[in-house]
Write a protein that holds these residues in place. Structure first.
Motif, PDB file in Angstrom:
ATOM      1  N   VAL A   1       9.902  -0.197  -0.565  1.00 26.37           N
ATOM      2  CA  VAL A   1       9.147   0.490   0.489  1.00 26.37           C
ATOM      3  C   VAL A   1       8.277  -0.542   1.197  1.00 26.37           C
ATOM      4  N   ALA A   2       8.493  -0.688   2.496  1.00 25.52           N
ATOM      5  CA  ALA A   2       7.696  -1.649   3.269  1.00 25.52           C
ATOM      6  C   ALA A   2       6.405  -0.995   3.753  1.00 25.52           C
ATOM      7  N   ALA A   3       6.475   0.312   4.024  1.00 28.43           N
ATOM      8  CA  ALA A   3       5.284   0.980   4.546  1.00 28.43           C
ATOM      9  C   ALA A   3       5.325   2.465   4.218  1.00 28.43           C
TER      10      ALA A   3
ATOM     11  N   ALA B   1       0.734   4.685  -5.387  1.00 28.38           N
ATOM     12  CA  ALA B   1       1.843   4.488  -6.332  1.00 28.38           C
ATOM     13  C   ALA B   1       2.820   3.462  -5.756  1.00 28.38           C
ATOM     14  N   ILE B   2       3.015   3.529  -4.446  1.00 30.05           N
ATOM     15  CA  ILE B   2       3.948   2.591  -3.797  1.00 30.05           C
ATOM     16  C   ILE B   2       3.408   1.163  -3.899  1.00 30.05           C
ATOM     17  N   LYS B   3       2.090   1.019  -3.661  1.00 26.71           N
ATOM     18  CA  LYS B   3       1.497  -0.334  -3.748  1.00 26.71           C
ATOM     19  C   LYS B   3       1.519  -0.876  -5.168  1.00 26.71           C
ATOM     20  N   GLU B   4       1.454   0.042  -6.141  1.00 23.68           N
ATOM     21  CA  GLU B   4       1.494  -0.400  -7.536  1.00 23.68           C
ATOM     22  C   GLU B   4       2.826  -1.130  -7.778  1.00 23.68           C
TER      23      GLU B   4
ATOM     24  N   PHE C   1       5.062  -2.102  -5.144  1.00 21.15           N
ATOM     25  CA  PHE C   1       5.305  -3.100  -4.084  1.00 21.15           C
ATOM     26  C   PHE C   1       3.957  -3.470  -3.449  1.00 21.15           C
ATOM     27  N   PRO C   2       3.261  -4.446  -4.046  1.00 22.55           N
ATOM     28  CA  PRO C   2       1.893  -4.749  -3.591  1.00 22.55           C
ATOM     29  C   PRO C   2       1.809  -5.134  -2.115  1.00 22.55           C
ATOM     30  N   ASP C   3       2.924  -5.603  -1.524  1.00 23.13           N
ATOM     31  CA  ASP C   3       2.858  -5.971  -0.107  1.00 23.13           C
ATOM     32  C   ASP C   3       3.093  -4.787   0.829  1.00 23.13           C
TER      33      ASP C   3
ATOM     34  N   VAL D   1     -10.028   4.645   0.479  1.00 23.83           N
ATOM     35  CA  VAL D   1      -9.976   3.830   1.704  1.00 23.83           C
ATOM     36  C   VAL D   1      -9.652   2.366   1.403  1.00 23.83           C
ATOM     37  N   LEU D   2      -9.812   1.970   0.127  1.00 26.81           N
ATOM     38  CA  LEU D   2      -9.509   0.573  -0.235  1.00 26.81           C
ATOM     39  C   LEU D   2      -8.064   0.209   0.074  1.00 26.81           C
ATOM     40  N   THR D   3      -7.156   1.178  -0.102  1.00 28.66           N
ATOM     41  CA  THR D   3      -5.737   0.849   0.040  1.00 28.66           C
ATOM     42  C   THR D   3      -5.176   1.239   1.410  1.00 28.66           C
ATOM     43  N   THR D   4      -6.005   1.780   2.295  1.00 25.88           N
ATOM     44  CA  THR D   4      -5.534   2.093   3.651  1.00 25.88           C
ATOM     45  C   THR D   4      -5.604   0.810   4.487  1.00 25.88           C
TER      46      THR D   4
END
Ligand SMILES: Cc1ncc(COP(=O)(O)O)c(C=O)c1O
Length: 457
Positions: free
Chosen positions: A219-221, A237-240, A242-244, A282-285
Motif C-alpha cells: 500500500v503506497a497510500a 495498521a498500514i504504516k505498521e 509499510f512505514p513509507d 494526527v501523528l500519522t496523518t
C-alpha cells in the motif's frame, strides 16, 4: 431432543479477530450468520460485521483507469454490505461490546445514546435492536431523509439538534445533557478508542489484504475523509507494515478545519465535523486535502452511468458492478485517492487504498435536491463537469502536515475542543506520543480474550 440454539445470548458477538477473520468463528455460527444475511434483524447478524464476502475475500473494487485517469491502482473497500448498510456499524458494535465487557453497560438497565451524523447512529440503533437495548440517536436535523428513516426502522428514537453535518459540536453538547442520567450510556464515537481499535485492526487488516492482489501487493497510500476519524486508523495498521506509506485526510473545501481552521457548512454527509476528534492520531496523518463538496454530490457515479461509459468509451454496462455502491463521501474519497496518486506521481505498481463507507441508497433525496439546484441540461455541461471533477484538483488544495509545527497546530485544535469536555491536559499530552496509540491498539488482544471467556461462560 430439540437442537441446541446456536444464537449466543444477545449480549455477545464477534471478537476483533473474528471480524477480521470470520473463518475463525465456530463453523456453525459462521454458517448460520451467512444464512441470516437476508433477515437483518436476526441477532446472529452481529457475526456478519466484517469486510469479507461469504467466500472470505475482501469486498473491494479496483476502479478502471479510464475513469481515474491515473496509473496507480485505486482500490476501494466497499462498506455498504455491512449489516445496516455501512461500515459504521463496526465501531458502534465495538464500543458497546467493550462497554459490556468492562461491566459498564447492562441490558435491561441502560439506554444507549449515539451521537452521530447518521451512519454511526444507524449502526447504534441497529446494534441496540439486535442486543435488546433501547437507543436514542442524537444528530443534526438537516441530514438525508433516508438516515432518519433507517434509525426509526430499527426502533431508535431521534433527538435532533440544529444545523447540518458541520454542526456536530451541538450534538456533543446535547450528549452532555444525557450523561447526567447514569442509566444512559453514550457510545461516544469521537472520543472512545474502540472506534480506533475496530478500524486499525479490522479495516486496516482488510485494506492490507485487499491490496495484496494488485500492483506490487503493497500500500503506497491510504486516503479517507474523517468524520470521527475512526476510519483513518486503518492507516496506522498500514504504516505498521509499510512505514513509507502515506496517509491523507480529506476535508470539504467549505469546512477546512484541519487545513486552516476553516469552519463552514458543507454537503458531504458523514465527514468534516469542524474539529480534530479525540481519537484522530494526527501523528500519522501526512497530508490534508480539500475537496469541493458539490464535486462529490455531482460526481455520484450512478447518476449518469451510461453517459460516463460513452464518454470514456467503456463497454456498455462495464460500470454496472458499481451500481449503487458509492455514497457522497465515497466519491470524495475516490477523488482524493485519484488526486493524491497524481500529486505523488504514483505508478502502475502502486496501490492507493480508500473506502466507500456507504452506498447510494442513503442519498436519493440529496440527488433530488441537486436536480432542483443545478439542472444539468446538456451532455456538454455534464462532460465539462466530469472533466473538472475527475481530472481536476490542484496542488494548492494539498497541505503537507508532516512538519512539527503542523502537528503542534493540530494538537492545539484538539486540545481546544476536548479540554472543554473534561479531558485533562496530561491525557491529551499523552496522545502526542505514538506509544499511546500502540498501547491502545494492543488492547485488542485483551478484549478478544475477555469476550471469548464471556461467550464460553
Ligand atoms: C458516509 C460517511 N462517510 C464517511 C464517514 C467518516 O468515517 P469516520 O467517522 O470513521 O471518520 C462517515 C461517518 O459517519 C460517514 O457516515
Amino acid at each position: 431432543m430439540p437442537a441446541p440454539r446456536l444464537e449466543p445470548a444477545p449480549g455477545f458477538g464477534p471478537t476483533y479477530t473474528e471480524m477480521l477473520h470470520p473463518k475463525t468463528l465456530p463453523a456453525a455460527i459462521r454458517r448460520k450468520a451467512l444464512a441470516a444475511h437476508a433477515n437483518e434483524l436476526d441477532p446472529i447478524n452481529l457475526y456478519n460485521i466484517t469486510w469479507r464476502k461469504p467466500d472470505n475475500s475482501i469486498r473491494h473494487i479496483v476502479l478502471p483507469k479510464k475513469l481515474t485517469g491515473v496509473e496507480a491502482n485505486i482500490v476501494v473497500l466497499v462498506g455498504r454490505e455491512f449489516p445496516s448498510g455501512s461500515h459504521k456499524v463496526g465501531p458502534a458494535y465495538a464500543t458497546l461490546m467493550e462497554g459490556e465487557l468492562a461491566g459498564e453497560i447492562h441490558r435491561g438497565e441502560n439506554t444507549i445514546i449515539g451521537p452521530s451524523t447518521g451512519n454511526f447512529g444507524i449502526g447504534v440503533a441497529y446494534i441496540s435492536k439486535l442486543k435488546g437495548y433501547p437507543a436514542i440517536v442524537i444528530m443534526p436535523e438537516q441530514m438525508s431523509a433516508e438516515r432518519y428513516q433507517r434509525i426509526r426502522q430499527y426502533g431508535g428514537k431521534l433527538d435532533l439538534t440544529p444545523g447540518s453535518e458541520s454542526d456536530v459540536i451541538l450534538v456533543l453538547e446535547r450528549t452532555e445533557h444525557y450523561k447526567k442520567d447514569a442509566r444512559n450510556k453514550v457510545l461516544a464515537q469521537f472520543e472512545l478508542l474502540p472506534n480506533y481499535r475496530f478500524h486499525r485492526h479490522v479495516t486496516g487488516g482488510s485494506a492490507l489484504e485487499a491490496a495484496q492482489a494488485h500492483g506490487n501487493g503493497q500500500v503506497a497510500a491510504f486516503v479517507a475523509a474523517p468524520g470521527s476519524a475512526g476510519t483513518l486508523a486503518a492507516g496506522d495498521a498500514i504504516k505498521e507494515q509499510f512505514p513509507d506509506a502515506v496517509i491523507c485526510a480529506l476535508e470539504p473545501r467549505e469546512c477546512s478545519t484541519l487545513f486552516n481552521n476553516g469552519r463552514g457548512t458543507h454537503r458531504i454527509e458523514g465527514i468534516g465535523d469542524k474539529m480534530v476528534t479525540l481519537i484522530h492520531n494526527v501523528l500519522t496523518t501526512d497530508y490534508v486535502m480539500l475537496i469541493h463538496d458539490d464535486d462529490c454530490v455531482v460526481g455520484l457515479l450512478q447518476q449518469r452511468q451510461a453517459f460516463i461509459e460513452t464518454l470514456l468509451q467503456l463497454r456498455a454496462g462495464s460500470l454496472r458492478p458499481f451500481d449503487g455502491v458509492f455514497g457522497i463521501s465515497s466519491v470524495c474519497n475516490i477523488l482524493g485517492a485519484i488526486r493524491l496518486a497524481r500529486h505523488l506521481h504514483l505508478g502502475p505498481k502502486d496501490n492507493v487504498v480508500t473506502i466507500a463507507t456507504d452506498g447510494f441508497d442513503r442519498y436519493p433525496s440529496v440527488l433530488a435536491d441537486l436536480a432542483k439546484r443545478k439542472p444539468m441540461a446538456s451532455d456538454r455541461a455534464l462532460r465539462d463537469s466530469f472533466e473538472a471533477i475527475f481530472r481536476g484538483g490542484s496542488s494548492a488544495d494539498i497541505l503537507d502536515v508532516r512538519p512539527r509545527q503542523e502537528k503542534e497546530r493540530l494538537f492545539r485544535y484538539k486540545q481546544e475542543t476536548w479540554s472543554k469536555f473534561g479531558y485533562s491536559d496530561s491525557y491529551l499530552e499523552g496522545m502526542k506520543s505514538q506509544s499511546f496509540w500502540e498501547g491502545e491498539a494492543a488492547r485488542v488482544a485483551e478484549f478478544d480474550s475477555a469476550l471469548l471467556k464471556a461467550r464460553k461462560s
